[in-house]
Motif scaffolding. Sequence first.
Motif, short mmCIF file in Angstrom:
data_model
loop_
_atom_site.label_atom_id
_atom_site.label_comp_id
_atom_site.label_asym_id
_atom_site.label_seq_id
_atom_site.Cartn_x
_atom_site.Cartn_y
_atom_site.Cartn_z
N HIS A 131 0.71 -1.10 0.06
CA HIS A 131 -0.07 -0.07 0.00
C HIS A 131 0.92 1.18 -0.03
CE1 HIS A 131 -3.27 -2.65 0.65
NE2 HIS A 131 -2.81 -2.87 1.50
N ALA A 132 2.17 1.18 0.03
CA ALA A 132 3.13 2.26 0.05
C ALA A 132 2.85 3.11 -1.18
CB ALA A 132 4.48 1.89 0.25
N ARG A 133 2.98 4.49 -1.38
CA ARG A 133 2.98 5.36 -2.56
C ARG A 133 4.38 5.13 -2.92
NH1 ARG A 133 -0.68 8.17 0.25
NH2 ARG A 133 0.99 9.52 1.35
N GLU A 134 4.42 4.72 -4.03
CA GLU A 134 6.10 4.68 -4.76
C GLU A 134 6.35 5.87 -5.47
OE1 GLU A 134 8.35 1.90 -7.89
OE2 GLU A 134 6.97 1.07 -6.46
N ARG A 135 7.61 6.51 -5.38
CA ARG A 135 8.12 7.55 -6.30
C ARG A 135 9.82 7.58 -6.41
NH1 ARG A 135 10.31 12.09 -3.72
NH2 ARG A 135 9.91 12.25 -1.41
N ARG A 136 10.11 7.80 -7.43
CA ARG A 136 11.69 7.79 -7.40
C ARG A 136 12.27 8.96 -6.90
NH1 ARG A 136 16.23 6.32 -10.40
NH2 ARG A 136 17.40 7.71 -11.25
N ALA A 137 13.01 8.88 -5.93
CA ALA A 137 13.62 10.05 -5.15
C ALA A 137 14.87 10.71 -5.96
CB ALA A 137 14.23 9.52 -3.92
N GLY A 138 15.58 9.71 -6.46
CA GLY A 138 16.79 10.34 -7.04
C GLY A 138 17.72 9.33 -7.41
N GLU A 139 19.21 9.57 -7.92
CA GLU A 139 19.85 8.51 -8.27
C GLU A 139 20.62 7.78 -7.34
OE1 GLU A 139 23.04 9.92 -11.03
OE2 GLU A 139 21.65 10.68 -12.47
N VAL A 140 20.69 8.50 -5.95
CA VAL A 140 21.41 7.91 -4.84
C VAL A 140 20.64 8.37 -3.59
CG1 VAL A 140 23.55 7.70 -3.53
CG2 VAL A 140 23.71 8.34 -5.98
N ILE A 141 20.53 7.23 -2.71
CA ILE A 141 20.07 7.34 -1.41
C ILE A 141 21.18 6.92 -0.44
CG2 ILE A 141 18.53 6.80 0.52
CD1 ILE A 141 16.24 6.70 -1.62
N ALA A 142 21.57 7.71 0.20
CA ALA A 142 22.77 7.48 1.12
C ALA A 142 22.81 8.43 2.28
CB ALA A 142 23.92 7.18 0.36
N PRO A 143 23.68 8.27 3.10
CA PRO A 143 24.17 9.53 4.07
C PRO A 143 24.79 10.68 3.48
CG PRO A 143 24.55 7.15 5.12
CD PRO A 143 24.26 6.98 3.74
N PRO A 144 24.80 11.66 3.87
CA PRO A 144 25.49 12.77 3.33
C PRO A 144 26.89 12.38 2.96
CG PRO A 144 24.05 13.71 5.30
CD PRO A 144 23.98 12.23 5.44
N PRO A 145 27.26 12.84 1.79
CA PRO A 145 28.60 12.50 1.63
C PRO A 145 29.91 13.39 2.29
CG PRO A 145 27.98 13.88 -0.04
CD PRO A 145 26.80 13.36 0.75
N VAL A 146 31.07 12.94 2.45
CA VAL A 146 32.06 13.46 3.24
C VAL A 146 33.14 14.29 1.87
CG1 VAL A 146 34.39 13.51 4.46
CG2 VAL A 146 32.12 12.39 5.24
N ASN A 147 33.59 15.40 1.99
CA ASN A 147 34.56 16.03 1.09
C ASN A 147 35.89 15.94 1.93
OD1 ASN A 147 36.32 17.70 -0.44
ND2 ASN A 147 34.50 19.19 -0.71
N ALA A 148 36.48 14.80 1.64
CA ALA A 148 37.58 14.33 2.34
C ALA A 148 38.89 15.07 2.06
CB ALA A 148 37.74 12.75 2.22
#
Length: 389
Positions: A55-72
């Motif tokens: 019953h969940a409504r589905e939508r494409r969120a984006g290319e990536v789902i992940a924690p915020p990246p680190v600029n190392a």
Amino acid sequence: MTSASSSDPHTPELLTCDVLFTGVGGGQSPGGVVVSNGVIAATGHPDTLRASYPHARERRAGEVIAPPPVNAHTHLDMSAYSFRALPYFRWIPEVVVAQSAKRGMSGTEAGADTLARLGVGGVGDIVWSPDAMPALLAREDLRGVAYFEVLGPFPETADETFRQARERVEGWRRLERPGGLRVGLSPHTPFTVSHRLMRLLTEYAAGEGLPVQIHVAEHPSEVELFRTGAGPLWESMRRLRSPASFSEVIGRDPAPDLTPVRYLDELGALVGRPTLVHMVNVTPDDIARVSRAGCPVVSCPRSNAHLECGTFPWVAFAAAGVEVALGTDSVASGGGLDGREEVAFARRLYPDLDPRLLVRAAVKGGYRVTGLPTPTLRRGEAWDTRYVW
């Protein structure tokens, strides 16, 4: 924290993406996250989630789902520079030197503000001006490491240069706050820091538990320099009043099989597991040495491409089990500070590489390099829109 948008917040929503990295394991492709009432209900393959949450409504969120990246790896003090893509030996005089008046505290503050707006997970910044360090350590919106950059090719001045650097570092460490930026050290390169100063800095850092970053094997001319003691890189050094011979800097003669990595290894500079930045122009033996030493590396794909330095051999490092993180280098060379853009560029640069490796590097690799705990997307955790890249 903000919940996923929907007309009825009580109805679960299935957000799908090309790559899901929860902070644990190797990632999922494709992936999905079920969000209910602003809380993560489940993660995994979209087909599995569809079956479990019909019953969940589905939508494409984006290319990536992940924690915020680190600029190392970045140079925030150059954030006011205008970006120009030029060959390395043109970029230095025409960009770095020509715009030197823009380098300093204002650039550092502008770059730090940009990272905060981007919601970066962490940062590894090279601090060129001592005046910038207290201001960075006082910020409450950034975490990671601020590496004080040290140069000194003259062996006879190594002890005094080290004394001054240690005195500053010990003073700055008293300004560190829990959850904020930590102080680190950055011996600039194997050829702009004398052998004695490199040993003093890396031994001190290892003994004190200080994180370290060193720029290594960025341009092909660096390999030529260690092999022959000459070439365009050394000529540019001589114009900056470097010692008369390269042998004085590294404390030994150049040799056909000598590389920057081998030099650092045999000097003992890798014992404390410093992070090695760029690492574009390396040999299989170099990669093996880095792997044995347990050193992580930071790749800066856009900067290396823009300056025509070459392409980081990602597959070889991955095969050797080396931890890889991503950085943007400076605005002047990379064109921006957004780690998500670095991942997007790397996906085009490495079309045959599993994109999960790139996302993992920007997230887990970056958090590990900067000594931060990796956030995880788990059942029961609050959902954050920053997780959608």
